[in-house]
Design a protein around this motif. Structure first.
Motif, PDB file in Angstrom:
ATOM      1  N   ILE A 110      67.071 -25.832  24.741  1.00 13.30           N
ATOM      2  CA  ILE A 110      66.593 -25.829  23.356  1.00 13.30           C
ATOM      3  C   ILE A 110      66.302 -24.402  22.897  1.00 13.30           C
ATOM      4  CG2 ILE A 110      64.646 -26.492  21.874  1.00 13.30           C
ATOM      5  CD1 ILE A 110      64.569 -29.142  23.562  1.00 13.30           C
ATOM      6  N   LEU A 111      65.631 -23.622  23.728  1.00  9.23           N
ATOM      7  CA  LEU A 111      65.302 -22.242  23.370  1.00  9.23           C
ATOM      8  C   LEU A 111      66.551 -21.374  23.238  1.00  9.23           C
ATOM      9  CD1 LEU A 111      62.145 -21.673  25.586  1.00  9.23           C
ATOM     10  CD2 LEU A 111      62.223 -21.886  23.092  1.00  9.23           C
ATOM     11  N   GLU A 112      67.507 -21.555  24.139  1.00  5.06           N
ATOM     12  CA  GLU A 112      68.748 -20.793  24.058  1.00  5.06           C
ATOM     13  C   GLU A 112      69.510 -21.136  22.782  1.00  5.06           C
ATOM     14  OE1 GLU A 112      70.762 -21.640  27.718  1.00  5.06           O
ATOM     15  OE2 GLU A 112      69.449 -20.322  28.865  1.00  5.06           O
ATOM     16  N   ASN A 113      69.574 -22.417  22.437  1.00  3.71           N
ATOM     17  CA  ASN A 113      70.261 -22.835  21.210  1.00  3.71           C
ATOM     18  C   ASN A 113      69.554 -22.274  19.984  1.00  3.71           C
ATOM     19  OD1 ASN A 113      72.202 -24.229  22.628  1.00  3.71           O
ATOM     20  ND2 ASN A 113      71.172 -26.199  22.427  1.00  3.71           N
ATOM     21  N   TYR A 114      68.229 -22.281  19.998  1.00  4.01           N
ATOM     22  CA  TYR A 114      67.458 -21.726  18.882  1.00  4.01           C
ATOM     23  C   TYR A 114      67.763 -20.239  18.730  1.00  4.01           C
ATOM     24  CZ  TYR A 114      63.538 -20.123  16.084  1.00  4.01           C
ATOM     25  OH  TYR A 114      62.778 -19.525  15.104  1.00  4.01           O
ATOM     26  N   GLY A 115      67.781 -19.516  19.849  1.00  5.27           N
ATOM     27  CA  GLY A 115      68.078 -18.089  19.814  1.00  5.27           C
ATOM     28  C   GLY A 115      69.481 -17.817  19.307  1.00  5.27           C
ATOM     29  N   LEU A 116      70.438 -18.636  19.709  1.00 10.26           N
ATOM     30  CA  LEU A 116      71.812 -18.474  19.250  1.00 10.26           C
ATOM     31  C   LEU A 116      71.905 -18.698  17.746  1.00 10.26           C
ATOM     32  CD1 LEU A 116      74.791 -18.008  19.838  1.00 10.26           C
ATOM     33  CD2 LEU A 116      74.983 -20.434  20.424  1.00 10.26           C
ATOM     34  N   VAL A 117      71.246 -19.719  17.235  1.00 12.67           N
ATOM     35  CA  VAL A 117      71.254 -19.988  15.793  1.00 12.67           C
ATOM     36  C   VAL A 117      70.645 -18.816  15.039  1.00 12.67           C
ATOM     37  CG1 VAL A 117      70.250 -21.450  13.984  1.00 12.67           C
ATOM     38  CG2 VAL A 117      71.281 -22.498  16.003  1.00 12.67           C
ATOM     39  N   LYS A 118      69.522 -18.283  15.529  1.00 19.65           N
ATOM     40  CA  LYS A 118      68.884 -17.138  14.872  1.00 19.65           C
ATOM     41  C   LYS A 118      69.825 -15.936  14.865  1.00 19.65           C
ATOM     42  CE  LYS A 118      64.895 -18.185  13.378  1.00 19.65           C
ATOM     43  NZ  LYS A 118      64.738 -18.255  11.928  1.00 19.65           N
ATOM     44  N   PHE A 119      70.515 -15.688  15.982  1.00 17.88           N
ATOM     45  CA  PHE A 119      71.455 -14.576  16.062  1.00 17.88           C
ATOM     46  C   PHE A 119      72.589 -14.772  15.058  1.00 17.88           C
ATOM     47  CE2 PHE A 119      75.352 -12.737  17.884  1.00 17.88           C
ATOM     48  CZ  PHE A 119      74.982 -11.398  17.860  1.00 17.88           C
ATOM     49  N   MET A 120      73.115 -15.985  14.976  1.00 18.51           N
ATOM     50  CA  MET A 120      74.205 -16.268  14.037  1.00 18.51           C
ATOM     51  C   MET A 120      73.745 -16.066  12.599  1.00 18.51           C
ATOM     52  SD  MET A 120      75.837 -19.556  16.035  1.00 18.51           S
ATOM     53  CE  MET A 120      76.846 -20.094  14.688  1.00 18.51           C
ATOM     54  N   GLU A 121      72.516 -16.439  12.284  1.00 11.71           N
ATOM     55  CA  GLU A 121      71.982 -16.230  10.939  1.00 11.71           C
ATOM     56  C   GLU A 121      71.880 -14.739  10.628  1.00 11.71           C
ATOM     57  OE1 GLU A 121      68.287 -18.382  10.980  1.00 11.71           O
ATOM     58  OE2 GLU A 121      69.270 -20.298  10.617  1.00 11.71           O
ATOM     59  N   GLU A 122      71.459 -13.933  11.599  1.00 12.07           N
ATOM     60  CA  GLU A 122      71.348 -12.489  11.402  1.00 12.07           C
ATOM     61  C   GLU A 122      72.724 -11.880  11.147  1.00 12.07           C
ATOM     62  OE1 GLU A 122      69.337 -10.682  14.694  1.00 12.07           O
ATOM     63  OE2 GLU A 122      67.545 -11.904  14.412  1.00 12.07           O
ATOM     64  N   VAL A 123      73.712 -12.315  11.910  1.00 11.10           N
ATOM     65  CA  VAL A 123      75.066 -11.774  11.767  1.00 11.10           C
ATOM     66  C   VAL A 123      75.646 -12.147  10.400  1.00 11.10           C
ATOM     67  CG1 VAL A 123      77.431 -11.936  12.659  1.00 11.10           C
ATOM     68  CG2 VAL A 123      75.512 -11.729  14.236  1.00 11.10           C
ATOM     69  N   GLU A 124      75.364 -13.338   9.908  1.00  6.97           N
ATOM     70  CA  GLU A 124      75.861 -13.770   8.591  1.00  6.97           C
ATOM     71  C   GLU A 124      75.315 -12.872   7.489  1.00  6.97           C
ATOM     72  OE1 GLU A 124      74.820 -17.843   7.934  1.00  6.97           O
ATOM     73  OE2 GLU A 124      76.494 -18.606   9.089  1.00  6.97           O
ATOM     74  N   GLU A 125      74.110 -12.355   7.657  1.00  9.03           N
ATOM     75  CA  GLU A 125      73.470 -11.527   6.628  1.00  9.03           C
ATOM     76  C   GLU A 125      74.023 -10.112   6.614  1.00  9.03           C
ATOM     77  OE1 GLU A 125      69.305 -11.805   7.437  1.00  9.03           O
ATOM     78  OE2 GLU A 125      69.240 -13.960   7.037  1.00  9.03           O
ATOM     79  N   GLU A 126      74.671  -9.676   7.681  1.00  8.88           N
ATOM     80  CA  GLU A 126      75.216  -8.330   7.748  1.00  8.88           C
ATOM     81  C   GLU A 126      76.513  -8.238   6.946  1.00  8.88           C
ATOM     82  OE1 GLU A 126      75.709  -7.189  11.818  1.00  8.88           O
ATOM     83  OE2 GLU A 126      73.579  -7.433  12.269  1.00  8.88           O
ATOM     84  N   GLU A 127      76.837  -7.020   6.529  1.00 10.38           N
ATOM     85  CA  GLU A 127      78.089  -6.793   5.808  1.00 10.38           C
ATOM     86  C   GLU A 127      79.246  -6.867   6.788  1.00 10.38           C
ATOM     87  OE1 GLU A 127      78.227  -3.372   3.281  1.00 10.38           O
ATOM     88  OE2 GLU A 127      76.082  -3.491   2.918  1.00 10.38           O
ATOM     89  N   PRO A 128      80.372  -7.428   6.346  1.00 12.49           N
ATOM     90  CA  PRO A 128      81.547  -7.469   7.231  1.00 12.49           C
ATOM     91  C   PRO A 128      82.081  -6.069   7.495  1.00 12.49           C
ATOM     92  CG  PRO A 128      82.071  -8.367   5.061  1.00 12.49           C
ATOM     93  CD  PRO A 128      80.613  -8.053   5.070  1.00 12.49           C
ATOM     94  N   LEU A 129      82.743  -5.909   8.623  1.00 10.10           N
ATOM     95  CA  LEU A 129      83.305  -4.595   8.975  1.00 10.10           C
ATOM     96  C   LEU A 129      84.487  -4.237   8.127  1.00 10.10           C
ATOM     97  CD1 LEU A 129      83.127  -4.816  12.860  1.00 10.10           C
ATOM     98  CD2 LEU A 129      81.556  -3.668  11.336  1.00 10.10           C
TER      99      LEU A 129
END
Length: 51
Positions: A32-51
């Motif tokens: 559960i914690l690993e999945n939560y961390g992965l979702v948070k990471f994916m949300e952070e990456v979505e907010e960044e500008e594309p390369l």
């Protein structure tokens, strides 16, 4: 919600100092914690500008 079957470890003064849970429940908590961390990471990456 995840049901936990916990056992308290107490010291010589009968104060709780730790908790034991079955390994299967611990592994589920880890998942559960690993999945939560992965979702948070994916949300952070979505907010960044594309390369």
């Amino acid at each position: 919600m995840l049901e936990l079957h916990k056992s308290y470890v107490i010291d010589e003064n009968k104060r709780p100092i730790a908790v034991q849970i079955p390994i299967a429940e611990f592994e589920k908590i880890e998942e559960i914690l690993e999945n939560y961390g992965l979702v948070k990471f994916m949300e952070e990456v979505e907010e960044e500008e594309p390369l």
